[in-house]
Scaffold this motif. Structure first.
Motif, short mmCIF file in Angstrom:
data_model
loop_
_atom_site.label_atom_id
_atom_site.label_comp_id
_atom_site.label_asym_id
_atom_site.label_seq_id
_atom_site.Cartn_x
_atom_site.Cartn_y
_atom_site.Cartn_z
N PRO A 172 9.60 -4.17 -8.33
CA PRO A 172 9.14 -4.16 -9.72
C PRO A 172 9.09 -5.57 -10.33
N TYR A 173 10.09 -6.38 -9.99
CA TYR A 173 10.15 -7.75 -10.50
C TYR A 173 8.92 -8.55 -10.06
N ARG A 199 15.05 5.14 -16.16
CA ARG A 199 14.38 4.89 -17.44
C ARG A 199 14.95 3.66 -18.14
N LEU A 200 16.28 3.44 -18.03
CA LEU A 200 16.91 2.31 -18.69
C LEU A 200 16.64 0.98 -17.99
N THR A 201 16.38 1.02 -16.69
CA THR A 201 16.21 -0.22 -15.94
C THR A 201 14.76 -0.48 -15.54
N PHE A 202 14.16 0.47 -14.87
CA PHE A 202 12.79 0.33 -14.39
C PHE A 202 11.77 0.62 -15.49
N GLY A 203 12.08 1.61 -16.32
CA GLY A 203 11.14 2.00 -17.36
C GLY A 203 10.20 3.06 -16.84
N THR A 204 8.91 2.91 -17.11
CA THR A 204 7.91 3.88 -16.65
C THR A 204 7.04 3.25 -15.58
N HIS A 205 6.47 4.08 -14.73
CA HIS A 205 5.59 3.59 -13.68
C HIS A 205 4.33 2.95 -14.28
N GLU A 206 3.88 3.51 -15.39
CA GLU A 206 2.67 2.98 -16.02
C GLU A 206 2.83 1.51 -16.41
N SER A 207 4.06 1.09 -16.70
CA SER A 207 4.31 -0.30 -17.09
C SER A 207 4.00 -1.28 -15.96
N TYR A 208 3.95 -0.78 -14.73
CA TYR A 208 3.70 -1.63 -13.57
C TYR A 208 2.34 -1.35 -12.95
N GLY A 209 1.55 -0.53 -13.62
CA GLY A 209 0.26 -0.17 -13.05
C GLY A 209 0.37 0.83 -11.92
N SER A 245 0.85 -1.20 0.00
CA SER A 245 0.00 0.00 0.00
C SER A 245 0.88 1.25 0.00
N LEU A 246 0.73 2.06 -1.04
CA LEU A 246 1.53 3.28 -1.20
C LEU A 246 0.62 4.50 -1.09
N ARG A 247 0.84 5.29 -0.07
CA ARG A 247 0.06 6.52 0.06
C ARG A 247 0.32 7.46 -1.11
N GLU A 248 1.56 7.44 -1.60
CA GLU A 248 1.94 8.17 -2.80
C GLU A 248 2.98 7.36 -3.55
N PRO A 249 3.08 7.51 -4.86
CA PRO A 249 4.05 6.73 -5.62
C PRO A 249 5.48 7.07 -5.21
N VAL A 250 6.39 6.12 -5.44
CA VAL A 250 7.80 6.34 -5.11
C VAL A 250 8.66 6.08 -6.34
N TRP A 251 9.84 6.65 -6.31
CA TRP A 251 10.84 6.35 -7.34
C TRP A 251 11.62 5.11 -6.93
N PHE A 252 11.59 4.10 -7.76
CA PHE A 252 12.38 2.88 -7.52
C PHE A 252 13.70 2.99 -8.27
#
Length: 443
Positions: free
Chosen positions: A277-278, A247-257, A208-215
């Motif tokens: 993310p995995y 961007r090179l490793t994680f990509g975009t947040h949208e890719s993970y919902g 549960s994330l109250r707000e999104p985070v940068w991974f």
């Protein structure tokens, strides 16, 4: 008849006014002890626990590893063993801190099982310390190195939960998660570690994330992320590098919902984790928004969805806390201690709030750099009557605006501070002459 004298004899406080007291024997406390020792400054050191190591001894889970690399986490003048991995484990960190204490012969000055119940200023700019045993001592000054990973912060929930609710500090072993439906609340490093562990051994893992985070990944091209940062890099360049790696490793947040964060990288403490993310992409972790309400064995989230759980783990951080100080010295606002130069007050001499902030990495290397400067400051403080915080205030320094700091900027500032120490000394004596009658207010 013999009459007994029932007058109670109150022992006088032990006079230790020739030295300072260091509260805490964790990473920061040990580093500061070695810095004072190297400078020939007398001190005592106490810790409430039965062993040294602080959070690495009593506060972390068995499977924990550091998130910043060995290279920048180690004390600069005492490297970790060469066989240690890039990200040492909790047990390796405990061994390292014990080896540090033994190498510099710090144990003789450390008293364990020695909790402090009160610290207060008294006349002549001295400090009276009361221990849980009732013993009292008087010191020249107090270094508050009691850490910020012990006073657990819990969220305020609506409703009731039939299962178990614990804080991340109470999590010690994967067996606590095994076979359970687990909800982890929080987006920091501990939250992500526990959610990933629940994905491996639990029946269900929801984050549960109250707000999104940068991974951020822990490594890039085989090198720890923290080791890619150089001392000369301004924060904007560090941020650009981090964005590129994400961007090179994680990509975009949208890719993970996930929703993209509304703040910039490094404006909050970074989350270094490859596993969340995995496991999201493998369906082993479900990301959810903040909790709306607890409903028996179920939890309703802000998006209206409900899930059932056996265990809720609140990885919701800690309060910066000094419960042994009187209200007049409780200078904490949120996660920030309102002081100058990261530790000095302008209205009290001899009390130092050390280690309350959170650097983005490299506590050992930072303490190595800061310790020698702080020792010089203590020696200067002995030569003047006013608090060094007042000197810094009159030189134009402001209160910190955040508890997060860029370690590279801190290294540059410390180099400049060493170079400009003569100027600080000159200004200190000027301010001292303007306040010849300064005294701490006894409380």
């Amino acid at each position: 008849m013999i009459q007994l004298d029932r007058t109670k004899v109150v022992p006088q406080p032990l006079d230790r006014t020739d030295r300072h007291l260091i509260l805490g024997a964790g990473f920061v406390g040990l580093g500061m002890a070695q810095a004072l020792q190297a400078a020939g400054i007398p001190y005592d050191q106490v810790d409430a626990s039965d062993q040294i190591g602080g959070n690495w001894y009593h506060g972390v889970y068995q499977t924990a590893h550091i998130i910043s690399s060995r290279k920048i986490t180690q004390f600069t003048h005492f490297p970790m063993p060469s066989h240690y991995p890039d990200f040492p484990s909790a047990s390796q960190m405990r061994d390292y801190l014990n080896a540090f204490a033994d190498h510099f012969k710090l144990r003789d000055s450390i008293e364990l099982n020695c909790p402090v119940t009160e610290v207060r200023p008294i006349e002549q700019n001295h400090w009276q310390v009361t221990f849980a045993t009732g013993e009292q001592r008087i010191y020249k000054g107090i270094l508050l190195c009691n850490g910020h990973h012990w006073d657990k912060r819990f969220p305020q929930f609506q409703g009731e939960f039939n299962g178990e609710i614990i804080h991340s500090k109470d999590y010690k072993h994967p067996d606590q998660l095994r076979g359970k439906r687990v909800l982890v609340i929080g987006g920091g490093n501990s939250a992500c570690d526990i959610a990933a562990e629940a994905a491996r051994v639990g029946a269900k893992s929801v984050l549960s994330l109250r707000e999104p985070v940068w991974f951020l990944p822990k490594t890039f091209g085989g090198t720890p992320i923290s080791d890619l940062i150089r001392w000369w890099m301004p924060e904007w360049l560090q941020r650009l590098l981090a964005y590129s790696i994400v961007r090179l490793t994680f990509g975009t947040h949208e890719s993970y919902g996930l929703t993209k964060p509304t703040y910039r990288i490094f404006e909050k403490h970074p989350t270094l984790n490859n596993e969340v993310p995995y496991y999201i992409q493998h369906g082993r972790i479900q990301p959810k928004p903040a909790v709306r309400e607890l409903k028996g064995d179920a939890v309703e989230f802000m998006d209206g969805s409900c899930e059932t759980f056996d265990l809720i783990v609140c990885a919701t951080g800690f309060h910066v806390s000094y419960p042994f100080l009187p209200p007049a010295l409780q200078r904490v606002e949120g996660a920030i201690v309102k002081c100058y130069g990261s530790c000095f007050l302008d209205d009290y001499k001899g009390i130092y709030y050390i280690g309350w902030g959170q650097a983005r990495g490299g506590v050992g290397s930072l303490i190595s750099a800061y310790g020698s400067f702080f020792a010089r400051c203590l020696q200067l403080q002995d030569d003047i009557n006013v608090p060094l915080g007042l000197v810094l205030k009159e030189m134009g320094q402001q209160f910190p605006k955040t508890h997060i700091s860029d370690p590279q900027a801190a290294f540059r500032q410390l180099k400049l501070a060493h170079l400009g120490f003569r100027w600080l000394t000159y200004k200190a004596h000027q301010v001292d002459r303007r306040h010849p009658d300064f005294q701490n207010v006894p409380l």
